[in-house]
Design an enzyme around this catalytic site. Structure first.
Site, PDB file in Angstrom:
ATOM      1  N   SER A 131     -10.771  -0.458   9.080  1.00 29.58           N
ATOM      2  CA  SER A 131     -11.005  -1.030  10.407  1.00 29.58           C
ATOM      3  C   SER A 131     -10.567  -2.485  10.508  1.00 29.58           C
ATOM      4  O   SER A 131     -10.498  -3.034  11.612  1.00 29.58           O
ATOM      5  CB  SER A 131     -12.487  -0.919  10.774  1.00 29.58           C
ATOM      6  OG  SER A 131     -13.294  -1.597   9.821  1.00 29.58           O
ATOM      7  N   LYS A 151      -1.875  -2.364   5.796  1.00 33.55           N
ATOM      8  CA  LYS A 151      -2.337  -1.103   6.366  1.00 33.55           C
ATOM      9  C   LYS A 151      -1.749  -0.846   7.757  1.00 33.55           C
ATOM     10  O   LYS A 151      -1.458   0.301   8.118  1.00 33.55           O
ATOM     11  CB  LYS A 151      -3.865  -1.080   6.410  1.00 33.55           C
ATOM     12  CG  LYS A 151      -4.499  -0.906   5.036  1.00 33.55           C
ATOM     13  CD  LYS A 151      -4.059   0.408   4.399  1.00 33.55           C
ATOM     14  CE  LYS A 151      -4.601   0.617   3.018  1.00 33.55           C
ATOM     15  NZ  LYS A 151      -4.171   1.901   2.420  1.00 33.55           N
ATOM     16  N   TYR A 195      -4.490  -7.562   3.517  1.00 36.52           N
ATOM     17  CA  TYR A 195      -4.744  -6.127   3.419  1.00 36.52           C
ATOM     18  C   TYR A 195      -4.503  -5.450   4.765  1.00 36.52           C
ATOM     19  O   TYR A 195      -3.909  -4.373   4.837  1.00 36.52           O
ATOM     20  CB  TYR A 195      -6.184  -5.905   2.961  1.00 36.52           C
ATOM     21  CG  TYR A 195      -6.568  -4.459   2.766  1.00 36.52           C
ATOM     22  CD1 TYR A 195      -6.136  -3.759   1.641  1.00 36.52           C
ATOM     23  CD2 TYR A 195      -7.369  -3.800   3.684  1.00 36.52           C
ATOM     24  CE1 TYR A 195      -6.489  -2.430   1.448  1.00 36.52           C
ATOM     25  CE2 TYR A 195      -7.728  -2.471   3.502  1.00 36.52           C
ATOM     26  CZ  TYR A 195      -7.282  -1.789   2.378  1.00 36.52           C
ATOM     27  OH  TYR A 195      -7.640  -0.480   2.198  1.00 36.52           O
TER      28      TYR A 195
END
Length: 317
Positions: A109, A141, A137
């Site tokens: 998320s 993603k 990160y």
């Protein structure tokens, strides 16, 4: 679906991957491919492509990643960005190159903007700035999500991305240098209890709100994606409920049985003020979380106590 369908789970030793393996076996799937990082370096494109071309899985589940909390993201920005891109890009390339028809990409998320409207729906992606403490990160993603979307759009393959909220459960990372908030709290309160119930120092103000999902619920969402062709490219996976970090600390403290004080270090960053996912898209299709937070924490703490001698420190290189 044929229970003998060949499925490769990347990252099967991790918390998420191991939960997916358990769930697949429980559901009756028998033809599962697993390969340890010692035997297959997912950062090496040539090796990954050769492995997929030989094994020829019909489904690939990407649960492999370099993960960690605020401290780890801050200390290792290069590794979090580069190695996560290498792992996912190699798997996605190999899947497409070898004509794998279903690819399930697992993210986080944190891909959504820091100040996204709450609860966060999938359309919030790329609408504003990220949270700086985990942007490395997140960017990795996001690139994986968009790459899967591109293959889905251009080649009409069933490549789908599942974005879970904060996960926890058995086989979590309890290393205080690299772990996320919930397992870190379990470790801190447990250690403090054993040390005459000394005070526990926690980062931030305790005011941010976070959503948590037991990894076994996440695994069931993956099974749902395995057994169904989902109509959209991106789905949030969460409990739909959040909690103040201070309340989380109190809940874990009570579960562990720590009797000391909690001290908040407000000089340390809080991260995103609130991060609650809108899970209506996946809920409408039939998947919903089942494990409530209190029971999940009790389950995780029991696992931690039962396995404490075998838990290894997690290093990032």
């Amino acid at each position: 679906m044929d229970k003998d369908i060949k499925i490769y789970i990347a990252g099967h030793h991790g918390m998420v991957g191991s939960a997916i393996c358990r769930a697949l076996k429980k559901q009756g799937f028998t033809n599962l491919i697993m390969k340890s990082s010692k035997d297959l370096d997912l950062r090496n494109q040539e090796l990954v492509n050769k492995f997929i071309s030989i094994e020829k899985p019909e489904i690939i589940i990407d649960a492999a990643a370099v993960v960690g909390g605020i401290l780890a993201n801050d200390q290792y920005p290069y590794q979090f960005l580069m190695q996560n891109m290498q792992i996912q890009n190699n798997l996605i390339y190999a899947a497409h190159h070898n004509n794998v028809q279903k690819f399930i990409f697992l993210g986080s998320s944190c891909i959504y903007p820091k100040l996204a409207a709450q609860p966060i729906n999938e359309d919030s992606l790329l609408t504003a700035s990220l949270e700086p403490t985990n942007q490395w990160y997140a960017i990795a993603k996001i690139s994986g999500v968009k790459l899967c979307e591109a293959i889905r759009k251009q080649f009409n393959k069933d490549f789908v991305s599942l974005m879970p909220t904060n996960l926890y459960g058995p086989f979590d990372n309890f290393d205080l240098k690299t772990s996320h908030v919930l397992p870190a709290m379990i470790r801190k309160f447990h250690d403090a209890k054993l040390n005459n119930n000394e005070d526990v120092l926690l980062w931030g103000s305790g005011k941010p709100m976070r959503e948590f999902l037991h990894v076994d619920d996440m695994a069931k969402a993956v099974i749902f994606a395995v057994e169904n062709e989902l109509p959209d490219y991106l789905y949030n996976i969460g409990s739909g409920k959040d909690i103040l970090i201070s309340e989380l600390a109190n809940l874990i403290q009570k579960t562990v049985g720590h009797k000391g004080k909690i001290v908040w270090d407000s000089s340390k960053p809080d991260g995103t003020p609130r991060k609650l996912l809108d899970v209506s898209r996946i809920n409408k299709l039939g998947w919903k979380a089942q494990i409530d937070l209190k029971r999940g924490i009790e389950d995780t703490y029991k696992w931690y106590c039962d396995n404490i001698e075998n838990i290894k420190e997690v290093s990032i290189k």
